[in-house]
Design an enzyme around this catalytic site. Structure first.
Site, PDB file in Angstrom:
ATOM      1  N   HIS A 177       0.843  -1.203   0.000  1.00  0.00           N
ATOM      2  CA  HIS A 177       0.000   0.000   0.000  1.00  0.00           C
ATOM      3  C   HIS A 177       0.870   1.242   0.000  1.00  0.00           C
ATOM      4  CE1 HIS A 177       1.193  -0.277   4.212  1.00  0.00           C
ATOM      5  NE2 HIS A 177       1.057   1.048   4.209  1.00  0.00           N
ATOM      6  N   HIS A 181       5.303   6.466  -1.187  1.00  0.00           N
ATOM      7  CA  HIS A 181       6.065   5.246  -1.457  1.00  0.00           C
ATOM      8  C   HIS A 181       5.233   4.014  -1.127  1.00  0.00           C
ATOM      9  CE1 HIS A 181       6.212   5.579   2.870  1.00  0.00           C
ATOM     10  NE2 HIS A 181       6.429   4.277   2.888  1.00  0.00           N
TER      11      HIS A 181
HETATM   12  O1  ACK Z   1       5.185   1.561   4.866  1.00  0.00           O
HETATM   13  P1  ACK Z   1       4.360   2.558   5.512  1.00  0.00           P
HETATM   14  O2  ACK Z   1       4.002   3.804   4.786  1.00  0.00           O
HETATM   15  O3  ACK Z   1       4.968   2.938   6.933  1.00  0.00           O
HETATM   16  O4  ACK Z   1       3.051   1.883   6.023  1.00  0.00           O
HETATM   17  C1  ACK Z   1       3.080   1.627   7.395  1.00  0.00           C
HETATM   18  C2  ACK Z   1       1.762   1.972   8.021  1.00  0.00           C
HETATM   19  O5  ACK Z   1       1.889   3.291   8.522  1.00  0.00           O
HETATM   20  C3  ACK Z   1       1.360   1.046   9.171  1.00  0.00           C
HETATM   21  O6  ACK Z   1       2.426   0.778   9.992  1.00  0.00           O
HETATM   22  C4  ACK Z   1       3.184   3.793   8.284  1.00  0.00           C
HETATM   23  N1  ACK Z   1       3.566   4.526   9.491  1.00  0.00           N
HETATM   24  C5  ACK Z   1       3.771   4.038  10.738  1.00  0.00           C
HETATM   25  N2  ACK Z   1       4.028   5.039  11.602  1.00  0.00           N
HETATM   26  C6  ACK Z   1       3.986   6.199  10.885  1.00  0.00           C
HETATM   27  C7  ACK Z   1       4.168   7.575  11.204  1.00  0.00           C
HETATM   28  N3  ACK Z   1       4.427   7.983  12.443  1.00  0.00           N
HETATM   29  N4  ACK Z   1       4.054   8.481  10.211  1.00  0.00           N
HETATM   30  C8  ACK Z   1       3.792   8.087   8.950  1.00  0.00           C
HETATM   31  N5  ACK Z   1       3.599   6.815   8.590  1.00  0.00           N
HETATM   32  C9  ACK Z   1       3.698   5.878   9.538  1.00  0.00           C
HETATM   33  C10 ACK Z   1       4.055   2.616   7.991  1.00  0.00           C
END
Ligand code: ACK
Length: 218
Positions: A69, A153
């Site tokens: 995703h 990303h």
């Molecule tokens: O790969 P990602 O974009 O990085 O997808 C996962 C998703 O949320 C569930 O874990 C993203 N994620 C986790 N913590 C944060 C944060 N503090 N800020 C932005 N994205 C986050 C993680």
């Protein structure tokens, strides 16, 4: 109300349709398989292994955790700044459940993560919180000056003990660095090295990935 507070998801984002997950996952695996056999990569192998001469199997090095995703807004069930406002945004409500076509324009690898860069259209940027890139300025100086949407990303894998939040930070960091020279022309595009184990492959042909705008509760 309690209901409103508990009804916010962990995050909103675009979720690749299942056939597209397979296609993107296979492309990523093929890239990793080839990358660790290249002489230019082996020259910098110590970035990954801590020792020169030691080999690394990148396919084994990274683990995939979640369905593929592209996060738009991390809400943390309402605890994250701006989560409620995001969920109430009319564009978010209107787009919920719609399928979009994401353009994957690069693949990148660091000793921590492997991911795909997503180049958002004007329409898709309406779902992208304007302050996303500014939030990382303290850790990654220069990231606040990057164009809005630069962090977009898809996490394709993380090294053992690394959380997926790292993938977007690794991408932002690469984008703040001067573009290195192309070290290798691969079938998929040109490969550049950014120091400290950071590699980016700009795709000759962007990968078009159908993805549903939705949310994840966990
Ligand atoms: O790969 P990602 O974009 O990085 O997808 C996962 C998703 O949320 C569930 O874990 C993203 N994620 C986790 N913590 C944060 C944060 N503090 N800020 C932005 N994205 C986050 C993680």
């Amino acid at each position: 109300s309690l209901l409103e507070e508990t009804s916010l998801p962990l995050y909103f984002g675009w979720f690749l349709l299942s056939s597209v997950q397979v296609k993107v996952g296979c492309t990523a695996m093929d890239f990793l398989k080839t990358l660790d056999t290249l002489e230019v990569f082996k020259k910098h192998i110590a970035d990954f292994t801590g020792e020169a001469e030691k080999e690394v199997d990148l396919e084994q090095y990274f683990e995939t955790k979640e369905t593929l995703h592209c996060t738009t807004k991390f809400c943390n069930y309402g605890k994250a700044d701006g989560a409620k406002e995001y969920a109430k945004n009319p564009v978010v409500k209107k787009s919920y459940g719609s399928v979009f076509s994401l353009s994957l324009t690069a693949l990148f690898v660091t000793p921590r993560t492997v991911g795909a860069r997503v180049s958002l259209t004007e329409e898709q940027l309406q779902l992208w919180p304007a302050d996303t890139e500014k939030e990382s300025e303290v850790g990654i100086p220069g990231s606040a000056s990057l164009p809005v949407g630069s962090r977009a990303h898809i996490t394709l894998g993380c090294a053992a003990g690394v959380e997926p939040i790292q993938t977007g930070l690794d991408l932002l960091q690469i984008l703040t660095l001067p573009e290195g020279e192309a070290l290798e022309e691969m079938e998929l595009g040109s490969l550049r090295y950014y120091g400290e184990g950071r590699w980016m492959l700009s795709l000759r042909e962007p990968i078009c990935a159908a993805a549903c705008f939705s949310s994840f509760y966990g």
